[in-house]
Design a protein around this motif. Structure first.
Motif, mmCIF file in Angstrom:
data_model
loop_
_atom_site.group_PDB
_atom_site.id
_atom_site.type_symbol
_atom_site.label_atom_id
_atom_site.label_comp_id
_atom_site.label_asym_id
_atom_site.label_seq_id
_atom_site.Cartn_x
_atom_site.Cartn_y
_atom_site.Cartn_z
ATOM 1 N N ARG A 1 -11.016 -88.844 90.678
ATOM 2 C CA ARG A 1 -9.867 -89.314 91.468
ATOM 3 C C ARG A 1 -8.860 -88.190 91.655
ATOM 4 O O ARG A 1 -8.590 -87.403 90.735
ATOM 5 C CB ARG A 1 -9.186 -90.504 90.792
ATOM 6 C CG ARG A 1 -7.997 -91.057 91.596
ATOM 7 C CD ARG A 1 -7.340 -92.223 90.901
ATOM 8 N NE ARG A 1 -6.171 -92.697 91.624
ATOM 9 C CZ ARG A 1 -6.171 -93.663 92.542
ATOM 10 N NH1 ARG A 1 -7.303 -94.271 92.854
ATOM 11 N NH2 ARG A 1 -5.056 -94.030 93.152
ATOM 12 N N TRP A 2 -8.289 -88.161 92.855
ATOM 13 C CA TRP A 2 -7.235 -87.202 93.197
ATOM 14 C C TRP A 2 -6.134 -87.947 93.946
ATOM 15 O O TRP A 2 -6.411 -88.642 94.925
ATOM 16 C CB TRP A 2 -7.813 -86.096 94.062
ATOM 17 C CG TRP A 2 -6.794 -85.162 94.663
ATOM 18 C CD1 TRP A 2 -6.305 -85.185 95.944
ATOM 19 C CD2 TRP A 2 -6.163 -84.049 94.019
ATOM 20 N NE1 TRP A 2 -5.413 -84.158 96.135
ATOM 21 C CE2 TRP A 2 -5.301 -83.448 94.976
ATOM 22 C CE3 TRP A 2 -6.242 -83.509 92.736
ATOM 23 C CZ2 TRP A 2 -4.534 -82.331 94.677
ATOM 24 C CZ3 TRP A 2 -5.473 -82.392 92.448
ATOM 25 C CH2 TRP A 2 -4.628 -81.812 93.401
ATOM 26 N N ASP A 3 -4.921 -87.814 93.483
ATOM 27 C CA ASP A 3 -3.768 -88.382 94.162
ATOM 28 C C ASP A 3 -3.019 -87.251 94.849
ATOM 29 O O ASP A 3 -2.319 -86.473 94.194
ATOM 30 C CB ASP A 3 -2.858 -89.104 93.162
ATOM 31 C CG ASP A 3 -3.527 -90.339 92.570
ATOM 32 O OD1 ASP A 3 -3.764 -91.286 93.330
ATOM 33 O OD2 ASP A 3 -3.828 -90.336 91.355
ATOM 34 N N GLY A 4 -3.164 -87.162 96.152
ATOM 35 C CA GLY A 4 -2.562 -86.080 96.914
ATOM 36 C C GLY A 4 -3.406 -85.769 98.136
ATOM 37 O O GLY A 4 -4.396 -86.449 98.424
ATOM 38 N N GLY A 5 -3.019 -84.727 98.869
ATOM 39 C CA GLY A 5 -3.707 -84.374 100.098
ATOM 40 C C GLY A 5 -5.159 -83.998 99.871
ATOM 41 O O GLY A 5 -5.480 -83.229 98.958
ATOM 42 N N ILE A 6 -6.032 -84.530 100.702
ATOM 43 C CA ILE A 6 -7.462 -84.258 100.543
ATOM 44 C C ILE A 6 -7.786 -82.800 100.860
ATOM 45 O O ILE A 6 -8.662 -82.196 100.233
ATOM 46 C CB ILE A 6 -8.284 -85.222 101.409
ATOM 47 C CG1 ILE A 6 -8.244 -86.607 100.782
ATOM 48 C CG2 ILE A 6 -9.727 -84.757 101.549
ATOM 49 C CD1 ILE A 6 -9.078 -87.633 101.465
ATOM 50 N N TYR A 7 -7.072 -82.213 101.805
ATOM 51 C CA TYR A 7 -7.336 -80.805 102.094
ATOM 52 C C TYR A 7 -6.788 -79.908 100.991
ATOM 53 O O TYR A 7 -7.322 -78.826 100.736
ATOM 54 C CB TYR A 7 -6.796 -80.429 103.477
ATOM 55 C CG TYR A 7 -7.660 -81.016 104.556
ATOM 56 C CD1 TYR A 7 -8.771 -80.329 105.022
ATOM 57 C CD2 TYR A 7 -7.407 -82.288 105.058
ATOM 58 C CE1 TYR A 7 -9.602 -80.887 105.982
ATOM 59 C CE2 TYR A 7 -8.229 -82.851 106.017
ATOM 60 C CZ TYR A 7 -9.326 -82.148 106.474
ATOM 61 O OH TYR A 7 -10.161 -82.711 107.419
ATOM 62 N N HIS A 8 -5.737 -80.363 100.312
ATOM 63 C CA HIS A 8 -5.296 -79.668 99.100
ATOM 64 C C HIS A 8 -6.398 -79.735 98.051
ATOM 65 O O HIS A 8 -6.696 -78.749 97.367
ATOM 66 C CB HIS A 8 -4.006 -80.299 98.574
ATOM 67 C CG HIS A 8 -3.458 -79.635 97.347
ATOM 68 N ND1 HIS A 8 -2.455 -80.187 96.584
ATOM 69 C CD2 HIS A 8 -3.794 -78.480 96.717
ATOM 70 C CE1 HIS A 8 -2.189 -79.389 95.561
ATOM 71 N NE2 HIS A 8 -2.997 -78.346 95.612
ATOM 72 N N LEU A 9 -7.036 -80.910 97.919
ATOM 73 C CA LEU A 9 -8.152 -81.056 96.988
ATOM 74 C C LEU A 9 -9.274 -80.081 97.320
ATOM 75 O O LEU A 9 -9.872 -79.466 96.427
ATOM 76 C CB LEU A 9 -8.667 -82.490 97.033
ATOM 77 C CG LEU A 9 -9.927 -82.803 96.224
ATOM 78 C CD1 LEU A 9 -9.732 -82.512 94.751
ATOM 79 C CD2 LEU A 9 -10.349 -84.258 96.435
ATOM 80 N N THR A 10 -9.554 -79.921 98.613
ATOM 81 C CA THR A 10 -10.571 -78.955 99.024
ATOM 82 C C THR A 10 -10.209 -77.551 98.561
ATOM 83 O O THR A 10 -11.062 -76.799 98.079
ATOM 84 C CB THR A 10 -10.720 -78.988 100.558
ATOM 85 O OG1 THR A 10 -11.231 -80.262 100.948
ATOM 86 C CG2 THR A 10 -11.665 -77.901 101.035
ATOM 87 N N GLY A 11 -8.928 -77.185 98.706
ATOM 88 C CA GLY A 11 -8.477 -75.887 98.217
ATOM 89 C C GLY A 11 -8.643 -75.740 96.725
ATOM 90 O O GLY A 11 -8.996 -74.662 96.225
ATOM 91 N N VAL A 12 -8.401 -76.824 95.991
ATOM 92 C CA VAL A 12 -8.594 -76.804 94.536
ATOM 93 C C VAL A 12 -10.057 -76.550 94.202
ATOM 94 O O VAL A 12 -10.385 -75.713 93.350
ATOM 95 C CB VAL A 12 -8.114 -78.134 93.910
ATOM 96 C CG1 VAL A 12 -8.499 -78.198 92.429
ATOM 97 C CG2 VAL A 12 -6.605 -78.289 94.066
ATOM 98 N N PHE A 13 -10.960 -77.281 94.849
ATOM 99 C CA PHE A 13 -12.393 -77.081 94.598
ATOM 100 C C PHE A 13 -12.792 -75.620 94.814
ATOM 101 O O PHE A 13 -13.474 -75.017 93.977
ATOM 102 C CB PHE A 13 -13.227 -77.972 95.519
ATOM 103 C CG PHE A 13 -13.328 -79.408 95.095
ATOM 104 C CD1 PHE A 13 -13.651 -79.746 93.793
ATOM 105 C CD2 PHE A 13 -13.121 -80.434 96.008
ATOM 106 C CE1 PHE A 13 -13.752 -81.073 93.397
ATOM 107 C CE2 PHE A 13 -13.222 -81.759 95.635
ATOM 108 C CZ PHE A 13 -13.537 -82.090 94.329
ATOM 109 N N LEU A 14 -12.375 -75.044 95.920
ATOM 110 C CA LEU A 14 -12.753 -73.671 96.245
ATOM 111 C C LEU A 14 -12.211 -72.679 95.227
ATOM 112 O O LEU A 14 -12.947 -71.829 94.698
ATOM 113 C CB LEU A 14 -12.238 -73.314 97.637
ATOM 114 C CG LEU A 14 -13.005 -73.870 98.832
ATOM 115 C CD1 LEU A 14 -12.203 -73.671 100.111
ATOM 116 C CD2 LEU A 14 -14.376 -73.206 98.955
ATOM 117 N N ALA A 15 -10.917 -72.765 94.964
ATOM 118 C CA ALA A 15 -10.279 -71.782 94.083
ATOM 119 C C ALA A 15 -10.793 -71.896 92.652
ATOM 120 O O ALA A 15 -11.061 -70.876 91.991
ATOM 121 C CB ALA A 15 -8.759 -71.956 94.121
ATOM 122 N N GLU A 16 -10.926 -73.114 92.143
ATOM 123 C CA GLU A 16 -11.373 -73.285 90.757
ATOM 124 C C GLU A 16 -12.849 -72.932 90.601
ATOM 125 O O GLU A 16 -13.263 -72.406 89.555
ATOM 126 C CB GLU A 16 -11.093 -74.717 90.286
ATOM 127 C CG GLU A 16 -9.619 -75.103 90.311
ATOM 128 C CD GLU A 16 -8.734 -74.205 89.452
ATOM 129 O OE1 GLU A 16 -9.248 -73.576 88.506
ATOM 130 O OE2 GLU A 16 -7.517 -74.137 89.728
#
Length: 415
Positions: free
Chosen positions: A353-368
């Motif tokens: 689960r992620w509470d926040g912008g989905i494209y922000h989540l995409t950025g998290v996936f990439l960077a991490e």
């Protein structure tokens, strides 16, 4: 990557686009301040504006370099030689990013992207997996909202059965349980471009259940009911009423590729299969959603309708303003069934689960994901030399980093 130490650890290609910007913001805000990285794209002016914005976001860190590059082989070859990892957000990927994958594979440079374009991914697997593996490059497409949640949930549940019960996994059923978001202009442009570039036969081939697996998959032991086959709706205990998911076929192909890559199917087990759905409130809504997807796909085959949809959508590189995305929600749930003779067989549950912008989540996936590759000195060895892999190749370290970044990731055996 062979040779001397490259200038950068990460190069973010397409950094001034909508997804690229949110990834750059996460790198700036959350990754180590001494990280050596660069933003890359065609326009120096746009890159300089972005760097100024990032500096205002966090001035107390090593600021990114600027690399001006087109998609020519010469520019991409130079870019691949300057970094350990390329994060690529230039889409539609099937139109622009094949040479990026090729240069990374040939230079032994690791690569991440967030495509959901299954025909293109299959093409990259067939063309560049062996080249990437030969040169020790880890290439992971679809490590955004497609297909990282699905793949990591399935891997986590199979690992739980393996480690806790010494059992294989027979089935994982996954559902997009809750979502509140709108696609960016780039995502909508990609959908339209796929139907313009690929035939239905090519799309169908790429989204067959085992199309991307390096070995043939097992036959399903649980055929769907006639009602589900006709109307796309099924009820799964503890998941609820489920219907057709537009992302299901592409995510399933990635999960099944993971199955084939991990010890040639032996890690999950010889009878494993995966299916994915969308959660709905009731059966009627599920039927409506199912046929909406079918008729929507048929409509996209018509050029005039594709033109109309393109006019109504955000332009590529644009999306919802940041303050509109703060209340977005994204949650996947999954249930796994153990491969055993017990009646009933044991089950396990997991959710992301992620509470926040989905494209922000995409950025998290990439960077991490990039940080896992950078900090795991044995990752090429652990992945049998690299190649075109899947998100699950990053294993528990990836999940740990996602949790530290604010993603809820839970799993456990069910009573």
């Amino acid at each position: 990557m062979a040779g001397s130490e490259p200038q950068y650890e990460i190069v973010l290609l397409g950094a001034t686009g909508y997804t690229g910007k949110v990834c750059a913001e996460h790198i700036t805000s959350c990754l180590p301040t001494n990280l050596k990285w660069a933003v890359a794209g065609r326009s120096r002016d746009k890159l300089e504006v972005l760097v100024d914005e990032l500096k205002a976001l966090n001035a107390d860190r090593l600021q990114p370099g600027i690399e001006v590059a087109t998609l020519s082989f010469e520019d991409l070859d130079r870019l691949a030689k300057t970094t350990r990892i390329v994060i690529n957000t230039v889409g539609p990927y099937h139109l622009y990013s094949s040479p990026v994958v090729e240069t990374c594979a040939r230079n032994g440079t690791h690569y991440l992207d967030v495509t959901g374009e299954s025909p293109w991914v299959l093409e990259m697997v067939e063309k560049y997996h062996d080249i990437a593996k030969k040169n020790g490059a880890i290439i992971i497409p679809e490590i955004g909202v497609e297909s990282a949640p699905s793949d990591m949930l399935a891997w986590s549940l199979a690992t739980l059965f393996k480690e806790s019960l010494s059992l294989d996994t027979a089935e994982v059923i996954c559902t997009l349980h809750e979502v509140e978001s709108r696609p960016s202009g780039g995502s909508l442009a990609t959908v339209l471009a796929i139907y313009h570039s690929y035939s239905l036969k090519e799309i169908g081939r790429a989204t067959k259940p085992w199309a991307m697996s390096p070995i043939p998959g097992p036959r399903s032991r649980t055929p769907l009911s006639i009602f589900t086959t006709l109307f796309g709706v099924r009820h799964v205990p503890d998941l609820g009423i489920l219907t057709t998911s537009i992302a299901g076929p592409s995510n399933r192909a990635i999960v099944h590729r993971t199955w084939g890559l991990l010890d040639r199917g032996r890690y999950y087990g010889p009878n494993f299969h995966y299916s994915e759905y969308l959660s709905v409130r009731n059966t009627l809504i599920g039927i409506i959603v199912h046929f909406t997807f079918i008729f929507g796909a048929l409509a996209l085959m018509l050029r005039p309708l594709r033109w109309l949809f393109g006019k109504l959508a955000y332009a590529p590189g644009e999306g919802r303003p940041k303050f509109h995305t703060q209340n977005e929600i994204f949650e996947y749930r999954a249930i796994a069934t153990a491969d055993e003779n017990a009646n009933p067989p044991r089950r396990a549950f997991a959710r992301l689960r992620w509470d926040g912008g989905i494209y922000h989540l995409t950025g998290v996936f990439l960077a991490e994901a990039a940080m896992v590759i950078l900090r795991d000195s044995k990752i090429v060895e652990r992945t049998s030399g690299g190649g075109i892999l899947t998100p699950a190749a990053l294993g528990p370290l990836f999940i740990e980093r996602l949790q530290q970044a604010g993603i809820i990731f839970e799993r456990g055996l069910m009573p």
